[in-house]
Design an enzyme around this catalytic site. Structure first.
Site, PDB file in Angstrom:
ATOM      1  N   LYS A   2       0.843  -1.204   0.000  1.00 16.55           N
ATOM      2  CA  LYS A   2       0.000   0.000   0.000  1.00 16.55           C
ATOM      3  C   LYS A   2       0.877   1.254   0.000  1.00 16.55           C
ATOM      4  O   LYS A   2       1.962   1.261   0.582  1.00 16.55           O
ATOM      5  CB  LYS A   2      -0.883  -0.040   1.261  1.00 16.55           C
ATOM      6  CG  LYS A   2      -1.986   1.021   1.306  1.00 16.55           C
ATOM      7  CD  LYS A   2      -2.878   0.836   2.547  1.00 16.55           C
ATOM      8  CE  LYS A   2      -3.955   1.895   2.642  1.00 16.55           C
ATOM      9  NZ  LYS A   2      -4.811   1.722   3.853  1.00 16.55           N
TER      10      LYS A   2
ATOM     11  N   SER B 228      -9.801   1.931   3.081  1.00 17.18           N
ATOM     12  CA  SER B 228      -8.898   2.641   2.195  1.00 17.18           C
ATOM     13  C   SER B 228      -7.905   1.742   1.455  1.00 17.18           C
ATOM     14  O   SER B 228      -7.350   2.159   0.449  1.00 17.18           O
ATOM     15  CB  SER B 228      -8.104   3.674   2.998  1.00 17.18           C
ATOM     16  OG  SER B 228      -7.260   3.011   3.939  1.00 17.18           O
TER      17      SER B 228
ATOM     18  N   SER C 289     -10.004  -0.404   7.263  1.00 15.81           N
ATOM     19  CA  SER C 289      -9.395  -0.195   5.946  1.00 15.81           C
ATOM     20  C   SER C 289      -8.758  -1.423   5.309  1.00 15.81           C
ATOM     21  O   SER C 289      -8.414  -1.392   4.128  1.00 15.81           O
ATOM     22  CB  SER C 289      -8.349   0.913   6.025  1.00 15.81           C
ATOM     23  OG  SER C 289      -8.993   2.159   5.953  1.00 15.81           O
TER      24      SER C 289
END
Lengths: 95, 468, 469
Positions: free
Chosen positions: C61, C137, C161
């Site tokens: 990420k 997210s 997330s």
């Protein structure tokens, strides 16, 4: 809770964020709705409850006072938008 | 109307740990810009702080020496304000639970004892250095993250003199603890002041101003005196004091306005989530207390008690830990019970920074004061030579043939010659002019290259003149 | 085809020399070329020759620092930022012989969001339905794993997330106990809630990845000094007698009926495997979302104060005055959601409001934690839906921040209480969107989670389903 324009402007200034007039209006409305929702917390019974700042029961996390290598200046400054010699160059403070 | 000044001091002491407060970067003065940084002290995204154990120990030690209560539960908070020398735009500091609280420092002002209360002492991280140029400001982050202990007094100070005494006593205590260099010029000791005036006898506090940038002890005194006068003039002319931050300009000898307070004060403190709290046990506190070194005031009293010094002399000798330790060494090496001669040499000829081995100094003092092998004046010359060469006084005296001539027979010869050569002075002496004798002594001294023992010369001369 | 396999299958093949890391990288590369223009899981296409072929690759990420490799939190304000250091998890991966895929995964800017629409690189699309969001997210991480564009991935979870996008994309996502995985090098959103965790194709990969990234880190003061067990030991399939609680507050009116039905079936499956299932109560659940939006935004407003253009990232050009430079840089560099959260968080900490908002939220956080402590004194784990609905349409909630915040209603309490939780696929809706089952346990009981999740997974086929792309 309604949130005044002055409050939004105050908070925007505190957090150093430039808002356009349009953004200011839009965000005011959204924050008011969110704060209304958050006001639900007033119903919680927190009489003798102590606050939780750290969720794990840790304490006294310390390290020894022993030096390790620092970054070479060239690496420390590698991301700088502007530099001069081995200094970061930043806009001037004008009070 | 008579006014009384009400002053509180905020003193920042840079702790001399090996590494910074929250990362392992070395602390070193005069390193090239931005050469002592890492992701943590640069405040790079993703980095996290870990507290330096020694920094916490130093804070506890200092708090105890300042008679503070060390908190059994202490934590860190973030203090937010935007400034380029603060890379995260928040400072890791302590808000409602500082390491140390409620202490005091007893000072002497004009012979009067006075207690200045200390509100709190807390740990925080130092900011970087900004150099202002014409177009930009240049930023060096080597200093960022060095541990600071902020020591905040209550507003118990009422004159620039008291402020000065408080500050120098505080510096002395901290130096004795060996936790900081406490050098105002280097910035390892910094002092800000809050100051207001009120009519003498009034209880209510007036509007205060904050004074910054006082980079020397003299600066603190001068700035406070200036600000007291400035506020007094304003109050007397019926004007209001504006709450603001003022910078001391030592060149112009005046204060200049830095910024008005209102905007900047909302620091949004909240508990630092990256640092779990710290529990300091009673045992730990007792342990540090026991290990505290003798502090300046205790040492002064001991010097008076054990060595028979005057408070004044002892005060001079304990002003720095180094000097006090050296003095103590000399006192111990001096066999007589009366230590006054040693104190005199330490305060007089050896007042500077130079040191000679205690053994040698004591030998020299013995040669001058007890054995009278050399005069006081020659003693000073020998001391200089000892400092320069590191050799012992007896070696220097022998090599340079500096020993006093105290032999009456040898000096009698010289006296005879001088009397013969100066009949006028002899006449003067006989007619009662005391100065004439001193002149004749001087002549003998001259003839012996300053080595004659002046006491003996005088005796010999007097004997001859009286018999003539 | 190699890209479709799990990490443990590929590791076995590598061990047996049936394949090479080169072949795996090539397979992944061509898959990314093929589908990523539609999915947009990665922030940009990797340059040829950039791909590191020293080990089995993992995708990361965009908020986890990788030395010399752009790490921008999908924010304009961090444009071009190349960290001079590796996050602790990256160091651990490298020393375990895992290769870091040189292109980062998309996310909501600074992890502010539940849909991966708030990215400076544009939204990621759900591989199961390209018109839907992948969740957020960590939407890029979940979508990449689901679309076989990544073997496995790391995400971060502050309020759901990892778990919510895992549910939306039909993959396995674990939020570890707070303190289990080092946060050093994770660009902070809310420091007291953030954790890095794995997004994988199955439970075994999740356990394997946890074996690598877990453990004490002296660089993170909030990291727990507790030994890391071999999590794969928990993968034996036996859950007889496991005490499972089902919180009544999580099955409320307004919950999507299809999601409810699928989760109910999953719970029945656990029963049939021998688990003892009983209703439990988490009475303060209703406060989780408001508490979260005070604490998380307050911490975020502080953590994001550093982005001012002085040392790195965006600086608005041509402004002489510092304060003006900060305001314009931040005004331009942050997206709408970031601005909203910074303003809300600043407000909650500001003079006169701290007690009413921030302090109160910290106290209610204690109540929420106490609820879990009480349940876990009697139960081994809790099961619940991961999200109240399947993936929603792109744009559907972006105009109404509050309705977006409510999509995290089942995941947020876990972060507030600091406990671990997993989301794993438990079914498909009629329209073909995955649903996630969430399993929660007490602090540092990841083994219990893996035990339950593995037993469930092995008795179903959901984890084997692949989206058609």
């Amino acid at each position: 809770m309604a949130i005044s324009r002055e409050t939004i402007e105050y908070v925007a200034n505190l957090s150093r964020i430039q808002l356009s007039e349009e953004e200011l209006k839009k965000i005011s409305g959204q924050l008011a709705a969110i704060l209304d929702f958050i006001d639900k917390l007033k119903n919680a019974d927190i009489g003798n409850v102590s606050p939780t700042s750290h969720i794990l029961p840790l304490n006294n996390i310390l390290r020894e006072d022993s030096p390790k290598e620092s970054l070479p200046a060239v690496q420390a400054l590698a991301n700088a938008p502007q530099k001069k010699n081995d200094f970061y160059a930043v806009p001037k403070v004008i009070e | 109307m008579e006014y009384e000044a009400v002053i509180g001091l905020e003193v920042h002491v840079q702790l001399k740990t090996k590494t910074k407060a929250f990362c392992n970067c070395r602390i070193e003065f005069g390193s090239p810009p931005n050469s002592l940084t890492c992701p943590v002290c640069l405040g790079l995204p993703g980095s996290l702080p870990v507290l330096n154990k020694t920094a916490l120990d130093y804070a506890i030690k200092t708090g105890l020496a300042l008679n503070c209560t060390v908190q059994e539960f202490t934590k860190f908070d973030r203090k937010h304000y935007y400034y380029p020398d603060l890379p995260k735009n928040y400072q890791i500091s302590q808000y409602d639970l500082p390491v140390c609280k409620d202490g005091f420092l007893d000072i002497q002002v004009d012979g009067q004892a006075k207690r200045i209360r200390i509100k709190r002492a807390h740990l925080e991280e130092d900011a970087g250095k900004l150099i202002h140029e014409s177009g930009n400001s240049l930023l060096d982050l080597n200093r960022t993250g060095i541990p600071l202990l902020e020591i905040v007094s209550e507003p118990d100070i009422h004159s620039p003199q008291e402020a000065h005494e408080y500050l120098s006593d505080l510096k002395m205590v901290v130096e004795y603890l060996e936790v900081s260099d406490c050098d105002m010029e280097k910035g390892t000791l910094r002092c800000d002041a809050n100051i207001s005036l009120r009519p003498k006898g009034a209880q209510e506090l007036g509007t205060k101003t904050e004074l910054k940038n006082m980079n020397s002890f003299k600066g603190v005194k001068d700035a406070l005196a200036y600000e007291i006068q400035r506020q007094k003039v304003l109050l007397e002319s019926g004007e209001k004091i504006i709450q603001q931050t003022l910078l001391w300009d030592p060149k112009e000898n005046k204060t200049v306005v830095m910024r008005t307070k209102e905007e900047a004060k909302d620091y949004r403190y909240f508990p630092e989530p990256d640092l779990p709290p710290f529990l300091i046990s009673k045992e730990k506190i007792e342990q540090v207390k026991k290990a505290l070194p003798e502090l300046p005031k205790e040492r002064l009293q001991r010097f008076v008690r054990e060595y028979g010094l005057s408070e004044y002399d002892a005060g001079i000798l304990v002003a720095s830990k180094d000097r006090a330790g050296y003095s103590e060494e000399c006192f111990c090496a001096w066999p007589d019970k009366n230590k006054k001669p040693v104190a005199n040499w330490l305060i007089g000829p050896l007042a500077g920074q130079s040191r000679v081995p205690a053994k040698n100094l004591v030998e020299l003092i013995d040669l001058v004061e007890n054995k009278q092998l050399i005069s006081h004046l020659t003693g000073k010359i020998v001391l200089e030579e000892m400092i320069a060469s590191g050799r012992s006084p007896s070696v220097i005296i022998q090599e340079k043939n500096l020993a006093q001539i105290s032999d009456q027979g040898a000096l009698d010869k010289e006296a005879e010659a001088v009397i013969k050569a100066n009949p006028k002075s002899v006449e003067d002496f006989k007619s009662g002019k005391a100065n004439a004798l001193m002149f004749l002594v001087g002549q003998v001294m001259k003839k012996t290259g300053g080595k004659a023992n002046p006491k003996v010369v005088q005796e010999v001369l007097r004997r001859r003149l009286d018999n003539a | 085809m190699l890209n479709k396999l799990t990490a443990h299958e590929l590791l076995e093949k590598l061990e047996k020399k049936e394949t090479t890391v080169n072949d795996i990288a090539t397979a992944l590369s061509s898959r990314i070329q093929e589908v990523d223009p539609r999915v947009r899981a990665y922030v940009r296409l990797a340059q040829p020759g950039q791909i590191n072929q020293c080990g089995l690759p993992i995708s990361i990420k965009d908020n986890i620092c990788t030395e010399g490799l752009n790490t921008e939190c999908c924010s304009k304000i961090l444009e071009g930022f190349k960290p001079p250091y590796d996050a602790t998890v990256i160091k651990k991966l490298k020393s375990a012989g895992i290769a870091i895929w040189p292109n980062k995964l998309n996310m909501d800017e600074f992890a502010f969001g539940s849909s991966t629409e708030n990215s400076s690189f544009g939204p990621t699309h759900n591989p199961w339905n390209l018109e839907c969001v992948p969740g957020g997210s960590s939407g890029g991480s979940a979508a990449a794993v689901a679309a076989d564009e990544a073997i496995w991935a790391l995400g971060s979870d502050t309020g759901g997330s990892i778990r919510q996008p895992a549910a939306f994309c039909g993959v396995v996502g674990l939020k570890p106990t707070y303190g289990r995985v080092s946060r050093y090098g994770l660009i902070a959103f809310a420091s007291s809630l953030d954790q890095i965790g794995p997004l994988t194709k199955d439970v075994r990969d999740s356990a394997l990845l946890m074996n690598i990234i877990s453990g004490h880190d002296e660089k993170d003061s909030t990291s727990a000094d507790i030994p890391v067990p071999d999590y794969t030991q928990a993968l034996h399939g036996d859950i007889k007698g496991l005490k499972v609680g089902v919180p009544k507050e999580y099955f409320i009116e307004g919950m999507d009926p299809e999601t409810r039905k699928i989760v109910d079936e999953a719970i029945n499956k656990l029963k049939s495997l021998g688990a003892q299932v009983a209703p439990v109560s988490l009475p303060n659940s209703q406060y989780a979302v408001p508490v979260y939006y005070i604490i998380a935004t307050a911490e975020a407003s502080s953590n994001l104060a550093r982005f001012d253009g002085d040392q790195y990232g965006l600086r608005k050009a041509g402004i002489q005055n510092l304060i003006e430079s900060y305001k314009q840089t931040r005004g331009e560099g942050f997206g709408q959601e970031a601005k909203r959260r910074i303003l809300l968080g600043t407000f909650a900490l500001s003079h006169g409001y701290y007690d009413a908002y921030y302090l109160r939220a910290l106290k209610v956080r204690t109540l929420i934690k106490n609820d879990f402590d009480k349940v876990f004194s009697e139960f081994d784990c809790i099961v619940a839906p991961t999200a109240p609905t399947p993936a929603f349409k792109i744009g559907e909630k972006s105009a109404d921040p509050l309705s977006m915040y409510l999509s995290d209603i089942y995941t947020i309490s876990v972060n507030l209480a600091g406990i671990p939780a997993i989301s794993l696929p438990c079914g498909l809706t009629k329209s073909g969107l995955p649903i996630g089952l969430q399993i929660l346990a007490k602090p540092f009981a990841e083994e219990t989670i893996f035990r339950a999740a593995y037993a469930y997974e092995q008795s179903t086929e959901w984890h084997k389903l692949k989206p058609k792309l």
